[in-house]
Design a protein around this motif. Structure first.
Motif, PDB file in Angstrom:
ATOM      1  N   ALA A   1      -3.341 -16.781 -20.637  1.00 28.36           N
ATOM      2  CA  ALA A   1      -2.636 -17.925 -21.210  1.00 28.36           C
ATOM      3  C   ALA A   1      -2.337 -17.713 -22.686  1.00 28.36           C
ATOM      4  CB  ALA A   1      -3.461 -19.194 -21.017  1.00 28.36           C
ATOM      5  N   ALA A   2      -3.171 -16.916 -23.363  1.00 32.07           N
ATOM      6  CA  ALA A   2      -2.963 -16.622 -24.784  1.00 32.07           C
ATOM      7  C   ALA A   2      -1.928 -15.525 -24.995  1.00 32.07           C
ATOM      8  CB  ALA A   2      -4.280 -16.230 -25.442  1.00 32.07           C
ATOM      9  N   GLY A   3      -1.383 -14.993 -23.920  1.00 34.70           N
ATOM     10  CA  GLY A   3      -0.348 -13.973 -24.016  1.00 34.70           C
ATOM     11  C   GLY A   3      -0.857 -12.554 -24.129  1.00 34.70           C
ATOM     12  N   ALA A   4      -2.115 -12.339 -23.790  1.00 36.13           N
ATOM     13  CA  ALA A   4      -2.711 -11.001 -23.882  1.00 36.13           C
ATOM     14  C   ALA A   4      -2.999 -10.457 -22.489  1.00 36.13           C
ATOM     15  CB  ALA A   4      -3.998 -11.041 -24.702  1.00 36.13           C
ATOM     16  N   ARG A   5      -3.236  -9.156 -22.411  1.00 34.77           N
ATOM     17  CA  ARG A   5      -3.695  -8.509 -21.194  1.00 34.77           C
ATOM     18  C   ARG A   5      -5.212  -8.375 -21.256  1.00 34.77           C
ATOM     19  NH1 ARG A   5      -2.797  -3.610 -20.356  1.00 34.77           N
ATOM     20  NH2 ARG A   5      -2.410  -2.962 -22.499  1.00 34.77           N
ATOM     21  N   ILE A   6      -5.826  -8.161 -20.103  1.00 39.62           N
ATOM     22  CA  ILE A   6      -7.279  -8.006 -20.083  1.00 39.62           C
ATOM     23  C   ILE A   6      -7.667  -6.856 -19.164  1.00 39.62           C
ATOM     24  CG2 ILE A   6      -7.494  -9.789 -18.287  1.00 39.62           C
ATOM     25  CD1 ILE A   6     -10.269 -10.457 -19.572  1.00 39.62           C
ATOM     26  N   ILE A   7      -8.613  -6.062 -19.652  1.00 43.89           N
ATOM     27  CA  ILE A   7      -9.262  -5.019 -18.860  1.00 43.89           C
ATOM     28  C   ILE A   7     -10.720  -5.430 -18.695  1.00 43.89           C
ATOM     29  CG2 ILE A   7     -10.015  -2.612 -18.794  1.00 43.89           C
ATOM     30  CD1 ILE A   7      -7.537  -1.966 -20.542  1.00 43.89           C
ATOM     31  N   HIS A   8     -11.166  -5.501 -17.459  1.00 44.78           N
ATOM     32  CA  HIS A   8     -12.566  -5.812 -17.178  1.00 44.78           C
ATOM     33  C   HIS A   8     -13.346  -4.509 -17.006  1.00 44.78           C
ATOM     34  CE1 HIS A   8     -11.631 -10.057 -16.333  1.00 44.78           C
ATOM     35  NE2 HIS A   8     -10.531  -9.589 -15.751  1.00 44.78           N
ATOM     36  N   LEU A   9     -14.465  -4.399 -17.690  1.00 48.48           N
ATOM     37  CA  LEU A   9     -15.393  -3.299 -17.479  1.00 48.48           C
ATOM     38  C   LEU A   9     -16.561  -3.811 -16.647  1.00 48.48           C
ATOM     39  CD1 LEU A   9     -15.588  -1.738 -21.074  1.00 48.48           C
ATOM     40  CD2 LEU A   9     -14.075  -1.076 -19.186  1.00 48.48           C
ATOM     41  N   THR A  10     -16.923  -3.088 -15.607  1.00 45.34           N
ATOM     42  CA  THR A  10     -18.107  -3.479 -14.853  1.00 45.34           C
ATOM     43  C   THR A  10     -19.337  -3.319 -15.750  1.00 45.34           C
ATOM     44  OG1 THR A  10     -18.345  -1.245 -13.929  1.00 45.34           O
ATOM     45  CG2 THR A  10     -17.070  -2.853 -12.642  1.00 45.34           C
ATOM     46  N   PRO A  11     -20.408  -4.068 -15.483  1.00 43.73           N
ATOM     47  CA  PRO A  11     -21.545  -4.075 -16.412  1.00 43.73           C
ATOM     48  C   PRO A  11     -22.291  -2.749 -16.464  1.00 43.73           C
ATOM     49  CG  PRO A  11     -22.039  -5.351 -14.442  1.00 43.73           C
ATOM     50  CD  PRO A  11     -20.581  -5.026 -14.384  1.00 43.73           C
ATOM     51  N   PRO A  12     -22.975  -2.486 -17.571  1.00 45.27           N
ATOM     52  CA  PRO A  12     -23.841  -1.298 -17.661  1.00 45.27           C
ATOM     53  C   PRO A  12     -24.979  -1.389 -16.652  1.00 45.27           C
ATOM     54  CG  PRO A  12     -23.427  -2.250 -19.831  1.00 45.27           C
ATOM     55  CD  PRO A  12     -22.949  -3.247 -18.820  1.00 45.27           C
ATOM     56  N   ILE A  13     -25.771  -0.343 -16.596  1.00 45.34           N
ATOM     57  CA  ILE A  13     -26.881  -0.310 -15.638  1.00 45.34           C
ATOM     58  C   ILE A  13     -28.152  -0.890 -16.251  1.00 45.34           C
ATOM     59  CG2 ILE A  13     -25.977   1.638 -14.343  1.00 45.34           C
ATOM     60  CD1 ILE A  13     -27.990   3.430 -15.871  1.00 45.34           C
ATOM     61  N   PHE A  14     -29.019  -1.394 -15.388  1.00 43.80           N
ATOM     62  CA  PHE A  14     -30.380  -1.760 -15.745  1.00 43.80           C
ATOM     63  C   PHE A  14     -31.306  -0.681 -15.204  1.00 43.80           C
ATOM     64  CE2 PHE A  14     -34.439  -3.621 -14.359  1.00 43.80           C
ATOM     65  CZ  PHE A  14     -34.901  -4.094 -15.578  1.00 43.80           C
ATOM     66  N   ASP A  15     -32.244  -0.243 -16.015  1.00 40.11           N
ATOM     67  CA  ASP A  15     -33.132   0.858 -15.621  1.00 40.11           C
ATOM     68  C   ASP A  15     -34.588   0.423 -15.783  1.00 40.11           C
ATOM     69  OD1 ASP A  15     -34.380   3.223 -15.074  1.00 40.11           O
ATOM     70  OD2 ASP A  15     -33.609   4.305 -16.826  1.00 40.11           O
ATOM     71  N   PRO A  16     -35.298   0.172 -14.687  1.00 40.39           N
ATOM     72  CA  PRO A  16     -36.690  -0.280 -14.797  1.00 40.39           C
ATOM     73  C   PRO A  16     -37.676   0.826 -15.165  1.00 40.39           C
ATOM     74  CG  PRO A  16     -36.096  -0.032 -12.492  1.00 40.39           C
ATOM     75  CD  PRO A  16     -34.840   0.224 -13.287  1.00 40.39           C
ATOM     76  N   LEU A  17     -37.267   2.090 -15.054  1.00 42.22           N
ATOM     77  CA  LEU A  17     -38.209   3.194 -15.229  1.00 42.22           C
ATOM     78  C   LEU A  17     -38.972   3.150 -16.557  1.00 42.22           C
ATOM     79  CD1 LEU A  17     -39.295   5.873 -13.981  1.00 42.22           C
ATOM     80  CD2 LEU A  17     -37.508   7.034 -15.299  1.00 42.22           C
ATOM     81  N   PRO A  18     -38.300   2.922 -17.709  1.00 42.95           N
ATOM     82  CA  PRO A  18     -39.047   2.984 -18.968  1.00 42.95           C
ATOM     83  C   PRO A  18     -39.873   1.739 -19.281  1.00 42.95           C
ATOM     84  CG  PRO A  18     -36.731   2.559 -19.401  1.00 42.95           C
ATOM     85  CD  PRO A  18     -36.858   2.793 -17.920  1.00 42.95           C
ATOM     86  N   ILE A  19     -39.805   0.695 -18.448  1.00 42.46           N
ATOM     87  CA  ILE A  19     -40.525  -0.550 -18.766  1.00 42.46           C
ATOM     88  C   ILE A  19     -41.361  -1.032 -17.577  1.00 42.46           C
ATOM     89  CG2 ILE A  19     -38.971  -1.346 -20.588  1.00 42.46           C
ATOM     90  CD1 ILE A  19     -37.572  -3.073 -18.396  1.00 42.46           C
ATOM     91  N   PRO A  20     -42.239  -0.216 -17.038  1.00 42.01           N
ATOM     92  CA  PRO A  20     -42.990  -0.625 -15.837  1.00 42.01           C
ATOM     93  C   PRO A  20     -43.821  -1.878 -16.036  1.00 42.01           C
ATOM     94  CG  PRO A  20     -43.975   1.328 -16.843  1.00 42.01           C
ATOM     95  CD  PRO A  20     -42.643   1.120 -17.519  1.00 42.01           C
ATOM     96  N   ASP A  21     -44.309  -2.120 -17.247  1.00 39.00           N
ATOM     97  CA  ASP A  21     -45.162  -3.286 -17.495  1.00 39.00           C
ATOM     98  C   ASP A  21     -44.361  -4.582 -17.560  1.00 39.00           C
ATOM     99  OD1 ASP A  21     -47.316  -1.606 -17.588  1.00 39.00           O
ATOM    100  OD2 ASP A  21     -47.372  -1.477 -19.779  1.00 39.00           O
ATOM    101  N   ARG A  22     -43.033  -4.475 -17.651  1.00 35.55           N
ATOM    102  CA  ARG A  22     -42.203  -5.682 -17.772  1.00 35.55           C
ATOM    103  C   ARG A  22     -41.417  -5.967 -16.503  1.00 35.55           C
ATOM    104  NH1 ARG A  22     -38.576  -5.836 -22.858  1.00 35.55           N
ATOM    105  NH2 ARG A  22     -38.664  -8.058 -22.345  1.00 35.55           N
ATOM    106  N   VAL A  23     -41.676  -5.216 -15.454  1.00 32.63           N
ATOM    107  CA  VAL A  23     -40.899  -5.364 -14.216  1.00 32.63           C
ATOM    108  C   VAL A  23     -41.723  -6.121 -13.178  1.00 32.63           C
ATOM    109  CG1 VAL A  23     -39.906  -4.097 -12.281  1.00 32.63           C
ATOM    110  CG2 VAL A  23     -39.522  -3.314 -14.614  1.00 32.63           C
ATOM    111  N   LYS A  24     -41.076  -7.038 -12.480  1.00 26.97           N
ATOM    112  CA  LYS A  24     -41.694  -7.791 -11.391  1.00 26.97           C
ATOM    113  C   LYS A  24     -41.026  -7.390 -10.085  1.00 26.97           C
ATOM    114  CE  LYS A  24     -38.496 -11.535 -12.397  1.00 26.97           C
ATOM    115  NZ  LYS A  24     -38.320 -12.901 -12.869  1.00 26.97           N
TER     116      LYS A  24
END
Length: 308
Positions: free
Chosen positions: A134-157
């Motif tokens: 509506a503002a007259g611009a184009r848009i490119i969507h980037l899919t989200p980055p990854i989440f990696d549980p490996l380096p944070i085992p104590d914070r993962v449920k």
């Protein structure tokens, strides 16, 4: 100009630079970090020093496009900011020709996939897209980055919805969000570039030789190497070349990158302060006119090097 080892380059003869001059990046703290934005802009300046590309980074820490916020976020000090609180102001003041939006990491609020949260993300993305068009611009969507549980085992449920820890399978949630975005490309002609897929593949390759490898110390925010991977889809579609470290392919590539990084950092906070937001703890930026003047000096130096 001397060519070095290529990290990312065009994979198709159809790759070409953007026609848009004012390019606005929207996203959360990962975009606020800004390294992938700097990788892209430094490559643009190096290959096209005579083109007046203006890159504006309006990433904001903790932000969502869904309007959701988990219990106990930031120790209960504040709710996650909602992009839509500031989007109209951002589009009006930045007046972009093109918006590149990267949301999703915070939108599932680090919990298992749920219909209501997924629907809020879809609604938020669709609303964002409508406002940009509506503002007259184009848009490119980037899919989200990854989440990696490996380096944070104590914070993962493992599976429950208790706050203050991450759901271990959260990358699959982001995968579902990514798949939905890619479906919009196939079904409705949206421009969607698969950053999430690139990062998953790059991580898998690294772990073939180093099972403990990670792009992120906290599971969420990519390091410099991760940001180079994030930049990959844009670099390829625009036919831009960098070294494996993400610097432009040029004898003075590191210096060009550093000038652009200084420019981006001063402009980022100035733009955020100018437009306004409701995220506590963000450093106050210089008045925008003052920041633009300083940034212009670094921009000129980067372009002068690129032309040598």
């Amino acid at each position: 100009m001397a060519l070095g080892l290529l990290g990312w380059s065009a994979t198709s003869s159809a790759a070409e630079p953007p026609e848009s001059e004012i390019i606005l990046f929207l996203g959360d703290s990962i975009t606020y970090q800004g390294t992938y934005v700097t990788v892209i802009e430094a490559a643009l300046i190096t290959q096209y020093p005579d083109r007046n590309y203006r890159i504006i980074n309006l990433g904001l820490g903790s932000e969502t496009v869904s309007g959701l916020s988990e219990e106990g976020h930031a120790g209960g000090r504040f709710l996650r900011p909602d992009l839509h609180e500031r989007l109209d102001r951002a589009l009006k003041q930045a007046q972009p020709d093109l918006v590149i939006a990267c949301y999703g990491m915070n939108d599932g609020i680090y919990l298992p996939l749920a219909d209501d949260r997924f629907a809020a993300y879809q609604k938020g993305i669709t609303r964002l897209r409508g406002k940009v068009i509506a503002a007259g611009a184009r848009i490119i969507h980037l899919t989200p980055p990854i989440f990696d549980p490996l380096p944070i085992p104590d914070r993962v449920k493992p599976h429950d919805d208790k706050p203050a820890k991450f759901f271990g399978g959260y990358n699959d949630v982001l995968g579902a969000y990514s798949d939905w975005l890619m479906d919009q490309s196939e079904q409705h002609g949206w421009t969607v570039w698969d950053l999430h897929g690139d990062m998953n593949q790059a991580l898998a390759r690294e772990r073939e030789t180093d099972p403990e490898f990670s792009y992120s110390r906290d599971g969420v925010h990519p390091n410099a190497a991760g940001h180079v991977v994030m930049a990959g889809p844009v670099l390829r579609h625009w036919g831009l070349k960098t070294t494996e470290a993400g610097t432009p392919v040029h004898d003075q590539g590191e210096d060009i990158f550093n000038f652009v990084q200084q420019k981006q950092r001063i402009l980022r906070n100035a733009w955020l302060s100018e437009i306004g937001h409701n995220r506590p703890g963000v450093a106050e930026g210089l008045p925008l006119a003052e920041a633009k003047a300083k940034a212009a000096e670094w921009d000129a130096q980067a372009r002068a090097l690129a032309e040598k």
